[in-house]
Write an enzyme that holds these catalytic residues in place. Structure first.
Site, PDB file in Angstrom:
ATOM      1  N   CYS A  59      -1.841  32.689  44.156  1.00 44.69           N
ATOM      2  CA  CYS A  59      -3.242  32.235  45.005  1.00 44.69           C
ATOM      3  C   CYS A  59      -3.252  31.261  43.129  1.00 44.69           C
ATOM      4  O   CYS A  59      -3.810  30.014  43.385  1.00 44.69           O
ATOM      5  CB  CYS A  59      -4.106  33.299  44.786  1.00 44.69           C
ATOM      6  N   HIS A 382      -4.558  30.058  57.500  1.00 42.62           N
ATOM      7  CA  HIS A 382      -3.164  30.199  56.987  1.00 42.62           C
ATOM      8  C   HIS A 382      -2.600  30.486  57.797  1.00 42.62           C
ATOM      9  O   HIS A 382      -2.962  31.390  58.587  1.00 42.62           O
ATOM     10  CB  HIS A 382      -3.873  31.620  56.026  1.00 42.62           C
TER      11      HIS A 382
HETATM   12 FE1  DHE Z   1       2.900  35.721  51.801  1.00 45.44          FE
HETATM   13  C1  DHE Z   1       4.649  34.485  54.074  1.00 45.44           C
HETATM   14  C2  DHE Z   1       2.814  32.852  50.154  1.00 45.44           C
HETATM   15  C3  DHE Z   1      -0.060  37.436  49.999  1.00 45.44           C
HETATM   16  C4  DHE Z   1       2.579  38.569  53.568  1.00 45.44           C
HETATM   17  N1  DHE Z   1       3.500  34.472  51.918  1.00 45.44           N
HETATM   18  C5  DHE Z   1       4.188  33.866  53.013  1.00 45.44           C
HETATM   19  C6  DHE Z   1       4.807  32.253  53.233  1.00 45.44           C
HETATM   20  C7  DHE Z   1       4.572  31.851  51.297  1.00 45.44           C
HETATM   21  C8  DHE Z   1       3.553  33.424  51.419  1.00 45.44           C
HETATM   22  C9  DHE Z   1       4.465  30.804  50.639  1.00 45.44           C
HETATM   23  C10 DHE Z   1       5.768  31.002  53.319  1.00 45.44           C
HETATM   24  C11 DHE Z   1       6.752  31.783  53.563  1.00 45.44           C
HETATM   25  C12 DHE Z   1       8.049  31.131  54.533  1.00 45.44           C
HETATM   26  O1  DHE Z   1       7.806  31.196  54.997  1.00 45.44           O
HETATM   27  O2  DHE Z   1       9.036  30.789  53.941  1.00 45.44           O
HETATM   28  N2  DHE Z   1       1.710  35.143  49.955  1.00 45.44           N
HETATM   29  C13 DHE Z   1       1.959  34.424  49.313  1.00 45.44           C
HETATM   30  C14 DHE Z   1       0.462  34.040  48.428  1.00 45.44           C
HETATM   31  O3  DHE Z   1       0.898  33.636  47.775  1.00 45.44           O
HETATM   32  C15 DHE Z   1       0.137  35.414  48.696  1.00 45.44           C
HETATM   33  C16 DHE Z   1      -1.447  34.260  48.442  1.00 45.44           C
HETATM   34  C17 DHE Z   1      -0.300  36.139  47.572  1.00 45.44           C
HETATM   35  C18 DHE Z   1       0.965  36.361  46.555  1.00 45.44           C
HETATM   36  O4  DHE Z   1       0.429  36.719  45.346  1.00 45.44           O
HETATM   37  O5  DHE Z   1       1.492  36.607  47.084  1.00 45.44           O
HETATM   38  C19 DHE Z   1       0.789  36.147  49.963  1.00 45.44           C
HETATM   39  N3  DHE Z   1       1.486  37.961  52.113  1.00 45.44           N
HETATM   40  C20 DHE Z   1       0.645  37.902  50.683  1.00 45.44           C
HETATM   41  C21 DHE Z   1       0.275  39.480  51.409  1.00 45.44           C
HETATM   42  O6  DHE Z   1      -0.538  39.953  50.459  1.00 45.44           O
HETATM   43  C22 DHE Z   1       1.241  39.613  52.422  1.00 45.44           C
HETATM   44  C23 DHE Z   1      -0.413  40.110  53.391  1.00 45.44           C
HETATM   45  C24 DHE Z   1       2.007  41.100  52.001  1.00 45.44           C
HETATM   46  C25 DHE Z   1       2.471  41.043  50.228  1.00 45.44           C
HETATM   47  O7  DHE Z   1       4.019  41.273  50.652  1.00 45.44           O
HETATM   48  O8  DHE Z   1       2.286  40.838  49.459  1.00 45.44           O
HETATM   49  C26 DHE Z   1       1.663  38.408  52.381  1.00 45.44           C
HETATM   50  N4  DHE Z   1       3.648  36.425  53.691  1.00 45.44           N
HETATM   51  C27 DHE Z   1       3.184  37.591  54.105  1.00 45.44           C
HETATM   52  C28 DHE Z   1       4.412  37.910  54.842  1.00 45.44           C
HETATM   53  C29 DHE Z   1       4.788  36.345  55.813  1.00 45.44           C
HETATM   54  C30 DHE Z   1       4.250  35.785  54.321  1.00 45.44           C
HETATM   55  C31 DHE Z   1       4.618  39.562  56.128  1.00 45.44           C
HETATM   56  C32 DHE Z   1       5.379  35.931  56.536  1.00 45.44           C
HETATM   57  C33 DHE Z   1       5.143  35.451  57.965  1.00 45.44           C
HETATM   58  C34 DHE Z   1       6.223  35.512  58.727  1.00 45.44           C
HETATM   59  O9  DHE Z   1       5.502  35.664  60.476  1.00 45.44           O
HETATM   60  O10 DHE Z   1       7.289  34.528  59.044  1.00 45.44           O
END
Ligand code: DHE
Length: 546
Positions: A59, A382
């Site tokens: 983030c 989001h």
């Molecule tokens: Fe995610 C999708 C980034 C935290 C689970 N996450 C995404 C996407 C991005 C992203 C850019 C879209 C990808 C795409 O479609 O190509 N996520 C981030 C972060 O930067 C963030 C806020 C903080 C971090 O440090 O990673 C973050 N994300 C999380 C979590 O805490 C989650 C709940 C558990 C984990 O794995 O850390 C999480 N993110 C997910 C999931 C998707 C996702 C399950 C896919 C959603 C979908 O239906 O396609």
């Protein structure tokens, strides 16, 4: 049992509590003027870097200049008079604006360490070349040795890939029988899975930039290739175009990286890294140089040989024509800063991406390759990939939940059929509170589902809400799914009549609901279900059905 909470009261208490705690600590902090730049031993520094990378960099950025979270460079914190105590309070309690509370994830010593680390200048992270990527590449089962047809009789298009985040594994489950088919060792903290165009392969991407390719036709699905493309990544996708300009189904893959900020094109059959393109660039508005302009989401086009990526901090959406990767054509569309996640509208013409720190969704027409609208939806949208359905009053709409408030906002997404409603918020559905990460529906489903994963309240973060697509004016039904962990991410089965939800905990669960009745159908448990997060149905992921 369905339980309704008094959401407004909860949200108000949460806001007042946080602001009282933080203001008190700011006063105390200013009075004490705690150590300005606490020294760290090399061991402490190494540990702090790891903690920051795992839980904060996503983030706030590796260079800490901010994106989904604010700028937290040492210089900025000093200017705001934030000392160790104040920073510790933010890390422990989170904020009403969507930052999760880490009080129960980190020990008191770790919180102190992070607070001290943040008061020092960010260390310079290393680069990663194509040669290094190639060195990491491992072709485990060459194409010629893979099965020519499925080696099992299962309905593999209804398989689910379940991310087991902290175990560094992906479980493959049979969506028809709910049996565990395989657990594949993918490595550190997989973030998402995407399907190849044919659906035969799952591609995973880990936070450490390692991608893995899983062959679902094997008697016991397993990985057939892997490659590391960077140190920090969140997105991967495949080439899906089959048409006049060639057939690119399963031919290529792309990884989007946070650090170094670049994207990498890989061979879709072997994961051999082919080409790396930096996304370090200039912001669309002030034209200032952004050394950490990261790739967040990737959307794969079905009607053109194209990937759509966002360049988060610079505020651009890039349409990458992969039909000739030696002479790559990229259209850079100016949109808004701090792009995060998004997906297609129901027709797969319009790209809808959240600029979440600007409280907006930006809309780009994939045919004209121009931004056509920006929509203010609420406090930090989001969408994940969002949810598309036909609203009884407004026609085709797309929706997003919000990190900063308990709201699902739906806007018209059919400019031809319903021009009056296009790109305007036409419906608002109140949920239990902020911290919503994902919304999901399916063309054959009755309901739209939303989670509250990052809400600081224990009951709310474990609760789901669902409302009827055909009666969206009615109050959503909300209930607590589990009494532990956080409830995260919904995915439909291929038929669109079941919804799978994860209970994200050290010993997690998968809960399966009937979409029509909202009744629980089954609850999958097992010692292999370690920290389940995202879960992806093969058919819905390969066809981008959401
Ligand atoms: Fe995610 C999708 C980034 C935290 C689970 N996450 C995404 C996407 C991005 C992203 C850019 C879209 C990808 C795409 O479609 O190509 N996520 C981030 C972060 O930067 C963030 C806020 C903080 C971090 O440090 O990673 C973050 N994300 C999380 C979590 O805490 C989650 C709940 C558990 C984990 O794995 O850390 C999480 N993110 C997910 C999931 C998707 C996702 C399950 C896919 C959603 C979908 O239906 O396609």
């Amino acid at each position: 049992m369905l339980v309704q909470y008094n959401r407004r009261v909860m949200a108000a208490i949460e806001k007042v509590f946080l602001s009282v705690v933080l203001s008190a600590l700011m006063i105390v902090g200013a009075a004490y003027k705690a150590q300005a730049n606490p020294d760290l031993t090399p061991e402490e520094l190494a540990k702090a870097k790891g903690l920051y990378f795992n839980r904060c960099a996503g983030c706030h950025g590796t260079l800490r200049k901010g994106a989904t979270g604010p700028n937290i460079t040492d210089v900025n914190l000093k200017q705001k008079n934030y000392d160790t105590n104040i920073i510790k309070a933010f890390v422990t309690n989170g904020t009403g604006g969507g930052m999760p509370s880490f009080g129960s994830d980190f020990s008191a010593e770790d919180i102190e360490l992070i607070a001290n680390f943040l008061q020092q200048a960010p260390p310079a992270p290393p680069e990663f070349s194509l040669a290094e990527m190639k060195e990491s590449w491992r072709l485990i089962v060459p194409e010629a040795q893979r099965p020519k047809k499925p080696e099992h009789n299962r309905n593999w298009q209804n398989f689910f890939g379940i991310v087991l985040r902290d175990a560094g594994k992906v479980a493959i489950l049979d969506g028809d029988t709910k049996e565990l088919v395989s657990v594949v060792d993918t490595g550190f903290a997989v973030h998402i899975l995407r399907s190849s165009a044919s659906g035969r392969y799952f591609y995973s991407i880990g936070r450490d930039g390692k991608s893995t390719m899983i062959d679902l036709w094997m008697a016991k699905p397993d990985k057939v290739a892997e490659a590391k493309t960077c140190f920090d990544a969140r997105s991967i996708d495949s080439s899906k175009y089959k048409g006049k300009k060639g057939n690119f189904e399963d031919k290529l893959a792309i990884v989007g990286c946070y650090w170094p900020p670049h994207f990498v094109v890989l061979d879709g059959q072997t994961l051999e890294p082919k080409k790396v393109v930096s996304t370090r660039s200039y912001s669309y508005d002030t034209n200032e140089y952004i050394p950490e302009a990261r790739v967040a989401a990737i959307i794969s086009a079905h009607k053109e040989p194209e990937w759509i990526i966002n360049v988060k901090e610079a505020g651009y959406i890039w349409a990458i024509d992969y039909s000739d990767i030696k002479n790559l054509k990229i259209t850079q569309v100016e949109t808004e800063r701090f792009l995060h996640d998004g997906g297609w509208d129901a027709t797969k013409r319009y790209i809808q991406m959240a600029a979440n720190m600007r409280n907006k969704m930006v809309i780009v027409d994939s045919v004209t390759k121009k931004q056509i609208a920006q929509i203010e939806t609420g406090n930090k949208p989001h969408p994940g990939r969002g949810a598309n359905w036909e609203d009884p009053e407004f026609g085709p709409v797309t929706a997003t939940p919000h990190l900063g408030e308990g709201l699902v906002a739906a806007w018209g997404s059919d400019p031809k059929g319903h021009p009056k409603n296009a790109w305007k918020v036409v419906r608002k559905v109140e949920t239990l509170g902020g911290g919503g990460l994902f919304v999901k529906t399916h063309p054959k489903a009755n309901h739209v589902w939303v989670d509250h994963t990052l809400n600081p309240d224990d009951k709310i973060k474990r609760s789901l809400c669902a409302f009827e697509k055909h009666h969206p004016e009615e109050k959503p039904q909300c209930w607590q799914v589990a009494d532990h962990g956080r409830v995260v991410h919904m995915e439909y089965n291929k038929a669109g009549n079941e919804v799978w939800v994860a209970v994200w905990d050290k010993v997690g669960e998968l809960v399966i609901y009937d979409d029509k009745t909202l009744k629980e159908k089954s609850r999958i448990k097992g010692d292999w279900l370690v920290t389940p997060t995202g879960h992806f149905n093969v058919y819905n992921t390969m066809t981008d059905t959401y």
